[in-house]
Design a protein around this motif. Structure first.
Motif, PDB file in Angstrom:
ATOM      1  N   LEU A  26     -42.693  45.234 -38.419  1.00  0.00           N
ATOM      2  CA  LEU A  26     -42.081  46.310 -37.644  1.00  0.00           C
ATOM      3  C   LEU A  26     -41.742  45.814 -36.240  1.00  0.00           C
ATOM      4  O   LEU A  26     -40.648  46.071 -35.729  1.00  0.00           O
ATOM      5  CB  LEU A  26     -43.006  47.531 -37.556  1.00  0.00           C
ATOM      6  N   ASN A  52     -51.288  49.817 -34.494  1.00  0.00           N
ATOM      7  CA  ASN A  52     -50.981  50.948 -35.371  1.00  0.00           C
ATOM      8  C   ASN A  52     -49.793  51.742 -34.855  1.00  0.00           C
ATOM      9  O   ASN A  52     -49.717  52.943 -35.058  1.00  0.00           O
ATOM     10  CB  ASN A  52     -52.204  51.868 -35.489  1.00  0.00           C
ATOM     11  N   ASP A  54     -45.919  53.101 -34.156  1.00  0.00           N
ATOM     12  CA  ASP A  54     -44.591  53.311 -34.718  1.00  0.00           C
ATOM     13  C   ASP A  54     -43.583  52.913 -33.643  1.00  0.00           C
ATOM     14  O   ASP A  54     -43.969  52.465 -32.555  1.00  0.00           O
ATOM     15  CB  ASP A  54     -44.411  54.770 -35.161  1.00  0.00           C
TER      16      ASP A  54
END
Length: 173
Positions: A26, A52, A54
């Motif tokens: 990511l 963790n 986003d």
């Protein structure tokens, strides 16, 4: 059953099942969409909060990095201004103007960007990050000759641009 498990490992390497590598993917996918890939990777991977995260959290991490870099630059400006005996009037004016610009980044832009990210006003967050980049460039142009802040202005500019790019990813998703 055993052949199915072997098939899974052949098709999906063990690394695909590790969450940290998925996160790394990511970060890498996100950073590839910014103009300063290495800076983006380093900034995000060096922050434990990215574990963790986003994309929205990655944007906030870059904004936090922007605040840190801008604060470091303002601290240097303050040190240079305290050494007033060594400064000519043009240098003093440039440093004073830069101090004002960096105060804007730290006291106005960063809190507004953070609030915009929290409330989902991503267009405003993008504008704020771009404004911070402009302030850093404007500081650099204040100097009549060689700037003592060139490297720091570039870092603040580039971190701002990376933050803006990540916010733009959110906008386009």
């Amino acid at each position: 059953m055993k052949s199915f498990i072997i098939f899974l490992f052949l098709v999906f390497p063990v690394e695909a099942f590790r969450p940290t590598l998925l996160l790394g993917n990511l970060i890498e996918r996100t950073c590839k969409q910014t103009p300063f890939y290495d800076l983006c990777i380093w900034s995000l991977k060096s922050n434990p909060e990215s574990c963790n995260a986003d994309v929205k959290k990655l944007a906030q991490i870059m904004v936090d990095s922007l605040k840190t870099k801008a604060t470091d630059t303002l601290d240097l400006i303050d040190e240079l201004l305290e050494d007033g005996l060594a400064l000519d009037p043009a240098m003093r004016r440039a440093l004073t103007s830069c101090a004002e610009r960096y105060n804007v980044i730290i006291r106005a832009d960063v809190p507004e960007i953070t609030e915009a990210l929290k409330t989902g006003n991503y267009k405003f967050a993008e504008k704020g990050t771009n404004d911070a980049a402009i302030e850093a460039n404007s500081c650099e142009m204040e100097f009549p000759g060689k700037s003592p802040l060139t490297d720091m202005n570039k870092v603040v500019h580039d971190v701002s641009v990376v933050a803006a790019s990540i916010v733009k990813i959110i906008l386009n998703s």
